[in-house]
Design an enzyme around this catalytic site. Structure first.
Site, PDB file in Angstrom:
ATOM      1  N   SER A 541       0.847  -1.189   0.000  1.00  0.00           N
ATOM      2  CA  SER A 541       0.000   0.000   0.000  1.00  0.00           C
ATOM      3  C   SER A 541       0.889   1.248   0.000  1.00  0.00           C
ATOM      4  CB  SER A 541      -0.954  -0.052   1.193  1.00  0.00           C
ATOM      5  OG  SER A 541      -1.972   0.897   1.077  1.00  0.00           O
ATOM      6  N   HIS A 659      -7.767  -5.230  -0.949  1.00  0.00           N
ATOM      7  CA  HIS A 659      -6.674  -4.580  -0.234  1.00  0.00           C
ATOM      8  C   HIS A 659      -6.544  -5.088   1.204  1.00  0.00           C
ATOM      9  CE1 HIS A 659      -3.870  -1.171  -0.530  1.00  0.00           C
ATOM     10  NE2 HIS A 659      -4.061  -1.004   0.770  1.00  0.00           N
TER      11      HIS A 659
END
Length: 684
Positions: A541, A659
């Site tokens: 990320s 995610h």
């Protein structure tokens, strides 16, 4: 060693001119995931990954270490305890209720809802009496939460599905007849590219249509705002907060629900337009407790009267500590001398102090199992003498500890249910200096008998005020058990040293984060822990942005890179996923000065032809609605075109995950593929 040729990727002559600066984007076409050209390229990359990745190592050991399972901190409501637990063979944690007599029942089992393992439990909130439970689930990694309510006694559904509830808090009114929550406007009412935004706060009465929900807040404010909403234990006070995207500041209002109806709460400003974060707890003693970093980068707790909640009435109860960050607190008041427990992180290590509730005087500390991370201090809403908190460290799977204020003792309340043999490791905290002389800390986990340089993974994040603290990790333990070293750097941009530390690594100061990371690598080399030929870096990320910048800025310093779900095109990041909510952290390419910052380090734009780049593995997730996989796709194509080294650049593109949360078997596979790649290219 000859590397096999990469799949063909067309280089287009796409160039944007931004603020009089030409910005080439040769792989813009990869931004369209549905085009036949993109799909063909992704299939070819998948074939290449299969051929190049070699036999998977570590899988069995990571799986064994994850058989520890996990357990969550309890929430107490009406004598019932609500908590999560994952047993050794479960793919997902199950949410349970324990009755006052100790009887346990499973309330939500994601695998029962969906045996494929693709459904994740995103959030839960029991009502104030413990009779109803609101929960949110999403499918395939999208994080597009759908809200339901069930009856705790029977398990039967009483409400839902309510969609568009991503990241929604649920704030119950007493009696369980209604709750406040946050929901996005319907996509039909907003422009197509803004459907992820435009949140509002609503009041919903259980058993009625959502068409009848009353909007109580959010109209006319910024489209990227996130809202928090909570109702005090006694149901009297409503608290509403607004954050612009992920900004480290919030506006805050309260309303007395005995003086105005729940549908039309008269909200009074606590703070507005102030560059600070503040949250409130309405005490059982009638006082208002204020947790804020206003005029206190590391946080403080103040008290005031709920009738005058503004900063002019705040009085310090727990003042700012010069070197520890105040993380949370709990009030224990069923005692002759009521106390407040205060959670701190001191240089990323957790501790809990005990204070007199009336004066704030420090009385002592709560015994903890070791030097690790503490989370989720919780007490009974009606008051009491006991508190619960989660504890973990590098070799301890999550446990829940119970503190009894009458005896001053901490005891184990619940352990992770699986028995695992954890390898012996040595953990040390190193201090090193960054490029500008700033002292930075780093946790180094190594084999007990480690001598001489050895294959090492350096991990970092450095953003959004998130702290990298010690925690149980099957991947880290498997790597160290195999003879490697694992280092975690507490970079600027994180929250380990307070809000000033965060701000020293955001916006125009982002290069500090990368400098801190390079300095960590240089420290590991200089102290003989590793060599550049044995050093891998890893991040996901915002940490994927970190390692992307690191590999383009110092390709000589790293042998291998694992870059997961990354942001890499910092000129166009705002246009995809939740990118528009992050310009308060990174800056916006629409602003000339901020464009300059972004362009200067944007990894995709810093790839240079003819450079010998490290081996790189991009791991991305097709259903990721936060960071679009296009970042890694474009960067992968750029590096495959440009790199003059014989070390491979590979893409692992995974479908039906996103995610965040995923099943255990998917976690094991991803970890094993990543460690196998890094081991191969560092000589482990």
């Amino acid at each position: 060693m000859t590397r096999e040729p990469y799949p063909t990727a067309r280089r287009a002559d796409t160039v944007d001119v931004l603020h009089e600066t030409p910005v080439p984007d040769p792989y813009r076409w990869l931004e369209d995931p549905d085009s036949p050209e993109t799909q063909g390229w992704l299939l070819a990359q998948a074939d290449l990954f299969k051929r190049e990745s070699g036999p998977q190592r570590f899988r069995e050991r990571i799986g064994e270490l994850l058989r520890s399972g996990s357990v969550g901190t309890p929430a107490w409501r009406g004598g019932r305890a609500f908590f999560s637990r994952r047993t050794p063979d479960q793919e997902h944690a199950v949410y349970y209720v324990a009755e006052p007599d100790g009887t346990e029942r499973a309330l939500i089992d994601p695998m029962e809802l969906d045996p494929s393992g693709l459904t994740t439990l995103d959030a839960v909130q029991p009502d104030k009496e413990g009779r109803l439970l609101a929960y949110q689930i999403s499918v395939g990694g999208t994080e597009e939460s759908v809200l339901y309510v069930i009856d705790v006694a029977t398990g039967s559904r009483v409400e839902g599905p309510i969609d568009r509830c991503r990241y929604s808090p649920v704030a119950w009114l007493p009696g369980g007849e209604a709750f406040y929550y946050v929901r996005r406007l319907p996509s039909t009412e907003v422009p197509e590219n803004e459907s992820q935004f435009h949140r509002r706060v609503y009041l919903h009465r259980v058993g009625t249509s959502t068409e009848d929900d009353v909007m109580i807040f959010g109209q006319g404010l910024k489209m990227t705002n996130y809202y928090g909403v909570s109702v005090s234990r006694d149901g009297r006070w409503l608290q509403v907060s607004a954050h612009e995207g992920t900004a480290p500041r919030n506006d805050l209002w309260v309303a007395d629900l005995t003086a105005s109806p729940p549908e039309r709460p008269e909200l009074v400003v606590v703070q507005e337009g102030v560059d600070a974060q503040t949250g409130l707890t309405f005490g059982r003693d009638g006082r208002l407790y204020v947790h804020t970093d206003r005029d206190a980068s590391r946080g403080r707790v103040c008290v005031t009267d709920p009738a005058t909640p503004g900063a002019e009435g705040w009085r310090d109860l727990i003042p700012e500590d010069p070197e520890a960050v105040l993380s949370d607190y709990a009030v224990l008041d069923d005692l002759e001398r009521p106390i407040m427990l205060v959670g701190w992180t001191r240089h990323a290590i957790s501790e809990i102090s005990v204070h007199d509730l009336a004066t704030g005087e420090r009385l002592g500390e709560v015994p903890t199992p070791g030097l690790g991370s503490i989370g989720g201090l919780s007490e009974r809403p009606e008051g009491g003498f006991e508190a619960w908190f989660g504890y973990t460290d590098n070799t301890t799977p999550p446990t829940i500890q119970r503190y009894d204020a009458r005896t001053g003792e901490t005891t184990l309340w619940a352990a992770s249910p699986g028995a695992v043999e954890v390898p012996a490791v040595r953990t040390s905290q190193e201090v090193y200096r960054s490029k500008d002389g700033t002292e930075v800390r780093m946790l180094v986990i190594s084999p007990v008998d480690a001598e001489g340089p050895r294959p090492t993974i350096l991990y970092g994040y450095g953003g959004f005020g998130l702290s990298m603290t010690p925690g149980y990790s099957a991947s880290i333990l498997a790597w160290v058990e195999a003879g490697g070293v694992y280092a975690i750097a507490n970079l600027r941009g994180g929250g380990e040293e307070g809000e000033d530390w965060h701000r020293a690594g955001m916006l125009g100061h982002k290069q500090n984060v990368f400098d801190d990371f390079h300095a960590a690598a240089e420290h590991l080399v200089a102290t003989g822990v590793t060599t550049p030929e044995q050093l891998a870096i890893s991040g996901g990320s915002n940490g994927g942005l970190l390692v992307g910048a690191a590999l383009t800025q110092r390709p000589d310093l790293y042998a291998a890179v694992a870059c997961s779900a990354p942001l890499l095109d910092m000129v166009r990041y705002e246009l995809f996923g939740l990118g528009a909510t992050w310009n308060v952290e990174y800056g916006s390419a629409e602003d000339p000065e901020q464009f300059g910052w972004l362009r200067s380090y944007s990894p995709y734009h810093q790839v240079r032809e003819g450079v010998e780049y490290p081996a790189v593995l991009f791991t991305v997730f097709q259903s990721d609605t936060r960071v679009h996989p296009l970042h890694a796709w474009k960067m992968c194509a750029a590096l495959q075109h440009a790199s003059a080294s014989d070390r491979p650049v590979l893409l692992r593109n995974e479908a039906e995950v996103g995610h965040g949360a995923r099943s255990i078997s998917r976690t094991v596979d991803l970890s094993a593929d990543t460690l196998t790649f890094l081991a191969h290219h560092t000589g482990l």
